[in-house]
Design a protein around this motif. Structure first.
Motif, mmCIF file in Angstrom:
data_model
loop_
_atom_site.group_PDB
_atom_site.id
_atom_site.type_symbol
_atom_site.label_atom_id
_atom_site.label_comp_id
_atom_site.label_asym_id
_atom_site.label_seq_id
_atom_site.Cartn_x
_atom_site.Cartn_y
_atom_site.Cartn_z
ATOM 1 N N LEU A 118 14.942 0.554 0.325
ATOM 2 C CA LEU A 118 13.654 -0.038 0.689
ATOM 3 C C LEU A 118 12.782 -0.259 -0.542
ATOM 4 O O LEU A 118 12.685 0.595 -1.432
ATOM 5 C CB LEU A 118 12.931 0.851 1.700
ATOM 6 C CG LEU A 118 13.606 0.983 3.070
ATOM 7 C CD1 LEU A 118 12.846 1.972 3.947
ATOM 8 C CD2 LEU A 118 13.724 -0.366 3.762
ATOM 9 N N ASN A 119 12.106 -1.417 -0.566
ATOM 10 C CA ASN A 119 11.326 -1.852 -1.722
ATOM 11 C C ASN A 119 10.002 -2.402 -1.206
ATOM 12 O O ASN A 119 9.969 -3.453 -0.568
ATOM 13 C CB ASN A 119 12.114 -2.925 -2.479
ATOM 14 C CG ASN A 119 11.474 -3.307 -3.784
ATOM 15 O OD1 ASN A 119 10.396 -2.833 -4.139
ATOM 16 N ND2 ASN A 119 12.138 -4.192 -4.517
ATOM 17 N N SER A 172 0.822 -1.220 0.000
ATOM 18 C CA SER A 172 0.000 0.000 0.000
ATOM 19 C C SER A 172 0.851 1.263 0.000
ATOM 20 O O SER A 172 0.329 2.363 -0.214
ATOM 21 C CB SER A 172 -0.931 0.008 1.220
ATOM 22 O OG SER A 172 -0.187 -0.088 2.420
ATOM 23 N N MET A 173 2.151 1.127 0.223
ATOM 24 C CA MET A 173 3.039 2.286 0.150
ATOM 25 C C MET A 173 3.392 2.638 -1.297
ATOM 26 O O MET A 173 4.033 3.648 -1.548
ATOM 27 C CB MET A 173 4.326 2.008 0.931
ATOM 28 C CG MET A 173 4.129 1.790 2.424
ATOM 29 S SD MET A 173 3.510 3.249 3.291
ATOM 30 C CE MET A 173 4.936 4.320 3.191
ATOM 31 N N CYS A 174 3.000 1.789 -2.245
ATOM 32 C CA CYS A 174 3.270 2.043 -3.660
ATOM 33 C C CYS A 174 2.104 2.780 -4.303
ATOM 34 O O CYS A 174 0.965 2.690 -3.844
ATOM 35 C CB CYS A 174 3.502 0.719 -4.399
ATOM 36 S SG CYS A 174 4.932 -0.217 -3.799
ATOM 37 N N ASP A 175 2.385 3.473 -5.377
ATOM 38 C CA ASP A 175 1.337 4.236 -6.056
ATOM 39 C C ASP A 175 0.222 3.346 -6.585
ATOM 40 O O ASP A 175 -0.949 3.751 -6.631
ATOM 41 C CB ASP A 175 1.938 5.052 -7.210
ATOM 42 C CG ASP A 175 2.789 6.219 -6.722
ATOM 43 O OD1 ASP A 175 2.718 6.537 -5.510
ATOM 44 O OD2 ASP A 175 3.510 6.814 -7.543
ATOM 45 N N ASN A 176 0.571 2.097 -6.985
ATOM 46 C CA ASN A 176 -0.469 1.204 -7.499
ATOM 47 C C ASN A 176 -1.146 0.398 -6.403
ATOM 48 O O ASN A 176 -2.030 -0.416 -6.674
ATOM 49 C CB ASN A 176 0.119 0.273 -8.558
ATOM 50 C CG ASN A 176 1.167 -0.678 -8.005
ATOM 51 O OD1 ASN A 176 1.443 -0.695 -6.800
ATOM 52 N ND2 ASN A 176 1.772 -1.474 -8.878
ATOM 53 N N GLY A 177 -0.711 0.570 -5.148
ATOM 54 C CA GLY A 177 -1.344 -0.089 -4.020
ATOM 55 C C GLY A 177 -0.914 -1.511 -3.772
ATOM 56 O O GLY A 177 -1.357 -2.133 -2.800
ATOM 57 N N THR A 178 -0.056 -2.066 -4.629
ATOM 58 C CA THR A 178 0.366 -3.454 -4.457
ATOM 59 C C THR A 178 1.881 -3.611 -4.479
ATOM 60 O O THR A 178 2.427 -4.386 -3.717
ATOM 61 C CB THR A 178 -0.246 -4.349 -5.557
ATOM 62 O OG1 THR A 178 0.125 -3.850 -6.847
ATOM 63 C CG2 THR A 178 -1.760 -4.396 -5.433
ATOM 64 N N GLY A 179 2.573 -2.906 -5.367
ATOM 65 C CA GLY A 179 4.014 -3.021 -5.469
ATOM 66 C C GLY A 179 4.437 -4.249 -6.250
ATOM 67 O O GLY A 179 3.596 -4.919 -6.857
ATOM 68 N N PRO A 180 5.721 -4.580 -6.229
ATOM 69 C CA PRO A 180 6.782 -3.880 -5.489
ATOM 70 C C PRO A 180 7.155 -2.543 -6.123
ATOM 71 O O PRO A 180 6.935 -2.331 -7.307
ATOM 72 C CB PRO A 180 7.953 -4.865 -5.542
ATOM 73 C CG PRO A 180 7.705 -5.665 -6.780
ATOM 74 C CD PRO A 180 6.221 -5.771 -6.926
ATOM 75 N N CYS A 181 7.726 -1.656 -5.298
ATOM 76 C CA CYS A 181 8.176 -0.362 -5.794
ATOM 77 C C CYS A 181 9.273 0.174 -4.875
ATOM 78 O O CYS A 181 9.282 -0.082 -3.678
ATOM 79 C CB CYS A 181 7.019 0.633 -5.868
ATOM 80 S SG CYS A 181 6.381 1.150 -4.257
ATOM 81 N N THR A 182 10.186 0.900 -5.477
ATOM 82 C CA THR A 182 11.234 1.567 -4.700
ATOM 83 C C THR A 182 11.030 3.075 -4.667
ATOM 84 O O THR A 182 11.765 3.778 -3.973
ATOM 85 C CB THR A 182 12.623 1.262 -5.288
ATOM 86 O OG1 THR A 182 12.651 1.668 -6.661
ATOM 87 C CG2 THR A 182 12.935 -0.223 -5.195
ATOM 88 N N SER A 183 10.063 3.564 -5.433
ATOM 89 C CA SER A 183 9.755 4.993 -5.434
ATOM 90 C C SER A 183 8.262 5.178 -5.628
ATOM 91 O O SER A 183 7.543 4.255 -6.021
ATOM 92 C CB SER A 183 10.539 5.715 -6.539
ATOM 93 O OG SER A 183 10.151 5.240 -7.821
ATOM 94 N N GLY A 184 7.798 6.354 -5.363
ATOM 95 C CA GLY A 184 6.373 6.686 -5.403
ATOM 96 C C GLY A 184 6.094 7.701 -4.319
ATOM 97 O O GLY A 184 6.964 8.010 -3.490
ATOM 98 N N LYS A 218 4.260 7.749 -1.526
ATOM 99 C CA LYS A 218 4.338 7.365 -0.118
ATOM 100 C C LYS A 218 5.686 6.760 0.263
ATOM 101 O O LYS A 218 6.283 7.130 1.274
ATOM 102 C CB LYS A 218 3.203 6.378 0.214
ATOM 103 C CG LYS A 218 1.821 7.002 0.192
ATOM 104 C CD LYS A 218 0.748 5.940 0.407
ATOM 105 C CE LYS A 218 0.189 5.992 1.771
ATOM 106 N NZ LYS A 218 -0.931 5.044 1.974
ATOM 107 N N ILE A 219 6.192 5.833 -0.542
ATOM 108 C CA ILE A 219 7.458 5.193 -0.172
ATOM 109 C C ILE A 219 8.607 6.192 -0.237
ATOM 110 O O ILE A 219 9.515 6.164 0.600
ATOM 111 C CB ILE A 219 7.738 3.950 -1.057
ATOM 112 C CG1 ILE A 219 8.936 3.177 -0.517
ATOM 113 C CG2 ILE A 219 7.955 4.338 -2.496
ATOM 114 C CD1 ILE A 219 8.733 2.575 0.845
ATOM 115 N N SER A 220 8.568 7.109 -1.196
ATOM 116 C CA SER A 220 9.615 8.132 -1.261
ATOM 117 C C SER A 220 9.507 9.081 -0.073
ATOM 118 O O SER A 220 10.518 9.524 0.484
ATOM 119 C CB SER A 220 9.524 8.910 -2.575
ATOM 120 O OG SER A 220 9.776 8.070 -3.686
ATOM 121 N N GLY A 221 8.269 9.401 0.325
ATOM 122 C CA GLY A 221 8.071 10.240 1.510
ATOM 123 C C GLY A 221 8.570 9.555 2.763
ATOM 124 O O GLY A 221 9.183 10.194 3.636
#
Length: 528
Positions: free
Chosen positions: A372-373, A165-177, A179-182
């Protein structure tokens, strides 16, 4: 007649001498009167201006020091802020003259200081040769880490929600976006403020606990020894495992791990020298006490569970009770273990999310934050209990000497400066309700309340041991309904008190919350 004029001249002479003496006496008295009145009037102006000027200096020094706490490299920015705040807070009811005040950074002392003088003109004292009064006094603001200025050693364990949920698409994985960048920026701010400078007397250390539905303790294939120490499982294993690769792709997820649909039994395949996946889950028991909120070290009968929410193929739970089925010893007893893979990869939490025990290495901490991912669901009780482990002296045997937490008793030991010898601090961040336990996910409110109650029991145990807890809810209002209510109640209950709870609705508020926590842990000291 002549005698008369002689006597008149004598009288006039005496009168003239008396008038001269009186004039001199009057002049002296007038000077003293002017001095006294001038001292009263100008003295009042002087003390008022001196107090107001000292306030302007203090505000300027504190503002500059705060900036350097946040970014130790921004000297120009810090001194610009100091000069601006000084000018804005100068006394308004008196005219300051000959003002040569300038601000500078004392890097050796980790302080912002100033040089120069400022004066006010006098109203009446000029009559006695005093035309101005100096209203400056020495001062500086030290901005060393909290260990240096708080008068205590400091240990901080930071729990970071890196779920999908920290990813822009709500599922991930992601290292930026967004919420996660914040999150990365906020955690980086805290690290820079706390570890940005050093103290010759006290130490400051930070531990990181990224979590989702599991906690990753090492990179892929590199956790054999530590996993064995935590779970009591062999680092490698050979046995029969059910292969579902030929099954139709119509399964579902249990936790974050795909389970093929019922009706496809899979094919037993002998796998040799499989390696432990480097992720763990909660310490739990199938019978008796259930979830364990305590911080006793892993050991016989008290093991952590592995990636799959069990200790397959050794045991189903944290006890030493051996498995008697699905052991993988034969094709007929083929296992479907989620704890081993051919190369030690397969953790639901992607690489880059490894825990970091206590360290004072700022570069290492910020480097780990940058990797973080985000992916997975929210095993909040697991993240909370691992935060406890990072601060627990009972876990000293797990870590190297520089990573070991101090004694709980040190949080109660007062020094001559009135501060405790050691402050242990937990910072807990989440953006969602706690919905995962032992890799099982559910958004049922009763289940979420159970996981939340487990987290609260861990917080209670930490506070009993002298740990100060800050909690940060991130964008929880967007959850809506029961989930938002449970999440907020959990964060409030976990904090030391309501002032330790931050309800951050946006990325900027999240960063402000982390910065506020860091600055509370890193007080600036004004000195003369």
């Amino acid at each position: 007649m002549q005698l008369f004029w002689q006597r008149l001249k004598i009288a006039a002479s005496v009168a003239t001498n008396e008038r001269g003496s009186t004039a001199i006496l009057f002049a002296v008295c007038l000077t003293m009167l002017v001095s006294f009145v001038g001292a009263a009037i100008d003295g009042t102006r002087f003390f008022t201006a001196k107090r107001q000027h000292a306030n302007a200096i203090d505000i300027a020094l504190l503002s500059g020091a705060r900036r350097l706490q946040i970014d130790a490299t921004d000297t120009n920015g810090a001194l610009t802020i100091a000069a601006s705040m000084y000018k804005a807070n100068l006394p308004k009811n008196v005219v300051i003259t000959n003002n040569t005040v300038v601000f500078s950074q004392d890097t050796a002392a980790a302080a912002v200081t100033y040089t120069g003088r400022a004066f006010i003109g006098t109203v009446l004292l000029g009559a006695v040769g005093i035309s101005r009064l100096d209203i400056t006094m020495p001062a500086k603001a030290s901005y060393k880490s909290s260990g240096g200025n708080g008068g205590s050693n400091l240990e901080i364990a930071v729990m970071l929600d890196v779920t999908g949920s920290m990813c822009d698409n709500g599922t991930g994985p992601c290292t930026s976006g967004v919420k996660i960048s914040g999150l990365k920026a906020a955690a980086g701010d805290l690290a820079n403020i706390v570890l940005g400078t050093t103290s010759p007397t006290y130490s400051s250390r930070i531990a990181l606990v990224p979590f989702s539905s599991a906690v990753r303790i090492a990179p892929d294939g590199a956790a054999s020894a530590l996993m064995q120490q935590l779970t009591g499982m062999p680092s490698t294993w050979t046995g029969y495992v059910l292969d579902y690769s030929q099954c139709p792709d119509t399964g579902s997820y249990a936790g974050e791990i795909f389970v093929n649909s019922v009706g496809c039994a899979g094919t037993p395949v002998l796998n040799t020298n499989m390696r432990l996946i480097p992720c763990v889950t909660e310490r739990s028991f199938d019978n008796g006490i259930g979830f364990d909120p305590g911080d006793s070290p892993p050991g016989s009968g008290n093991w952590l569970l592995a990636h799959g929410g069990d200790r397959s193929v050794v045991s189903w739970d944290s006890s030493d009770a051996p498995m008697t089925s699905y052991t993988g010893a034969t094709a007929a007893q083929a296992s479907s273990t989620w704890n081993y893979s051919s190369d030690g990869s397969g953790c639901v939490l992607p690489p880059g999310n490894e825990i970091m025990p206590l360290t004072s290495d700022l570069h290492a901490v910020t480097g780990r934050i940058d990797t973080l991912n985000a992916f997975g669901s929210t095993a909040g009780a697991l993240g909370t209990v691992w935060t406890e482990y990072m601060l627990s002296p009972n876990w000293a045997g797990i870590w190297s000497s520089s990573q070991r937490p101090g004694a709980y008793a040190d949080t109660q030991t007062r020094q001559s400066n009135g501060a405790p010898l050691l402050r242990k601090v937990a910072v807990l961040l989440t953006d969602g309700g706690f919905n995962t336990g032992r890799q099982a996910v559910s958004t049922d409110s009763a289940y979420m309340q159970t996981i939340s109650n487990r987290a609260i029991s861990v917080c209670t145990a930490m506070k009993k041991n002298g740990v100060e807890i800050y909690t940060v809810g991130f964008d929880m209002a967007s959850l809506g309904g029961v989930e938002a209510a449970i999440a907020e109640t959990t964060m409030k209950a976990c904090g030391t008190d309501i002032s330790h709870f931050y309800n951050s609705l946006s990325v900027s508020e999240l960063q402000s919350a982390f910065r506020d926590i860091a600055l509370k842990l890193s007080p600036i000291r004004l000195s003369q």
